[in-house]
Design a protein around this motif. Structure first.
Motif, PDB file in Angstrom:
ATOM      1  N   ASN A  31       0.877  -1.245  -0.015  1.00  0.00           N
ATOM      2  CA  ASN A  31      -0.172  -0.023  -0.064  1.00  0.00           C
ATOM      3  C   ASN A  31       0.910   1.201  -0.091  1.00  0.00           C
ATOM      4  OD1 ASN A  31      -1.746   1.978   0.392  1.00  0.00           O
ATOM      5  ND2 ASN A  31      -2.665   1.263   2.326  1.00  0.00           N
ATOM      6  N   GLU A  32       1.278   1.776  -1.229  1.00  0.00           N
ATOM      7  CA  GLU A  32       2.065   2.920  -1.127  1.00  0.00           C
ATOM      8  C   GLU A  32       1.510   4.094  -0.523  1.00  0.00           C
ATOM      9  OE1 GLU A  32       5.397   2.918  -2.368  1.00  0.00           O
ATOM     10  OE2 GLU A  32       5.202   0.735  -2.227  1.00  0.00           O
ATOM     11  N   THR A  33       2.026   5.032  -0.766  1.00  0.00           N
ATOM     12  CA  THR A  33       1.484   6.548  -0.029  1.00  0.00           C
ATOM     13  C   THR A  33       0.292   7.097  -0.856  1.00  0.00           C
ATOM     14  OG1 THR A  33       3.192   7.334  -1.077  1.00  0.00           O
ATOM     15  CG2 THR A  33       3.446   7.246   0.938  1.00  0.00           C
ATOM     16  N   VAL A  34      -0.822   6.418  -0.749  1.00  0.00           N
ATOM     17  CA  VAL A  34      -2.076   6.758  -1.400  1.00  0.00           C
ATOM     18  C   VAL A  34      -3.135   7.119  -0.449  1.00  0.00           C
ATOM     19  CG1 VAL A  34      -3.812   5.549  -3.091  1.00  0.00           C
ATOM     20  CG2 VAL A  34      -1.338   4.924  -3.061  1.00  0.00           C
ATOM     21  N   PRO A  35      -3.561   8.372  -0.773  1.00  0.00           N
ATOM     22  CA  PRO A  35      -4.754   9.053   0.012  1.00  0.00           C
ATOM     23  C   PRO A  35      -5.700   7.832   0.438  1.00  0.00           C
ATOM     24  CG  PRO A  35      -4.264  10.198  -1.807  1.00  0.00           C
ATOM     25  CD  PRO A  35      -3.323   9.082  -1.849  1.00  0.00           C
ATOM     26  N   ASN A  36      -6.124   7.855   1.709  1.00  0.00           N
ATOM     27  CA  ASN A  36      -7.144   6.945   1.975  1.00  0.00           C
ATOM     28  C   ASN A  36      -8.457   6.835   1.454  1.00  0.00           C
ATOM     29  OD1 ASN A  36      -8.093   8.994   3.501  1.00  0.00           O
ATOM     30  ND2 ASN A  36      -7.447   8.297   5.516  1.00  0.00           N
TER      31      ASN A  36
END
Lengths: 112, 113
Positions: B57-62
């Motif tokens: 889970n890369e730095t992707v907005p939740n």
């Protein structure tokens, strides 16, 4: 941190020429390396997958080589055709966590 | 017979809306991925699932929430869409995390107005 570089960013050659696309990586601890092509507005198509223990793979007019010690892979295209025009991407899969690190691609244009 | 299929292929929507993209693979693979390709054509991993479990889970907005009902499906739901979410989203699959060949869908072009 692994970095994958593809130079040049764009290449234009006349039809019929043999050509080489380059892919270099900074960390030699890779599990495998894969070459793809992407046509405009389309998804990526896998061309060749080379495992870390292999030196090269061939498919038709395509030949991919891998030299881990020098951090380099090349994609050789023989007798280029206008249909080979596309963006070619390489991706190295890391040994440590199996993450795939992508190059930015080389846009290839084959002139009739 | 398409190996990795995504729907819809094109999606145009207003800011603030919620949308979903569906992905299915018939290759029998146990690992599936979502990638985002921006206007500069750079490909960035968003999520990776192995046997229905989230692995990467890369730095992707939740606002982005993947869901894998079974090994053959990985859907992407996006809440409260923003202009910057406009991109082409690609689904992919492989046999195992280590790596088999990666197979991609045709992409879903999302345009947020």
């Amino acid at each position: 941190k692994q970095e994958v570089t593809q130079i040049p960013a764009a290449l234009s050659v006349p039809e019929g020429e043999n050509l080489v696309l380059n892919c270099s990586f900074t960390d030699s601890a890779i599990y495998n390396l894969q070459w793809f092509r992407q046509d405009p507005g389309k998804g990526l198509t896998s061309l060749l997958l080379i495992q870390s223990s292999q030196r090269e793979q061939t498919s038709g007019r395509l030949n991919a080589s891998l030299d881990k010690s020098s951090g380099r892979s090349t994609l050789y295209i023989a007798a280029s055709q206008p249909g080979d025009s596309a963006t070619y991407l390489c991706a190295a899969r890391m040994d440590s966590n199996y993450q795939l690190i992508w190059g930015a691609g080389t846009k290839l244009i084959i002139k009739p | 017979d398409t190996a990795v299929s995504q729907t819809p292929k094109y999606l145009v929507t207003q800011m603030g809306n919620d949308k979903s993209i569906k992905c299915e693979q018939n290759l029998g693979h146990d690992t599936m991925y979502w990638y985002k390709q921006d206007s500069k054509k750079f490909l960035k991993i968003m999520f990776s699932y192995n046997n229905k479990e989230l692995i990467i889970n890369e730095t992707v907005p939740n606002r982005f929430s993947p869901k894998s009902p079974d090994k053959a499906h990985l859907n992407l739901h996006i809440n409260s869409l923003e202009l910057g979410d406009s991109a082409v989203y690609f689904c992919a699959s492989s046999q195992g995390l280590a790596g088999g060949e990666l197979f991609f869908g045709e992409g879903s072009r999302l345009t947020v107005l």
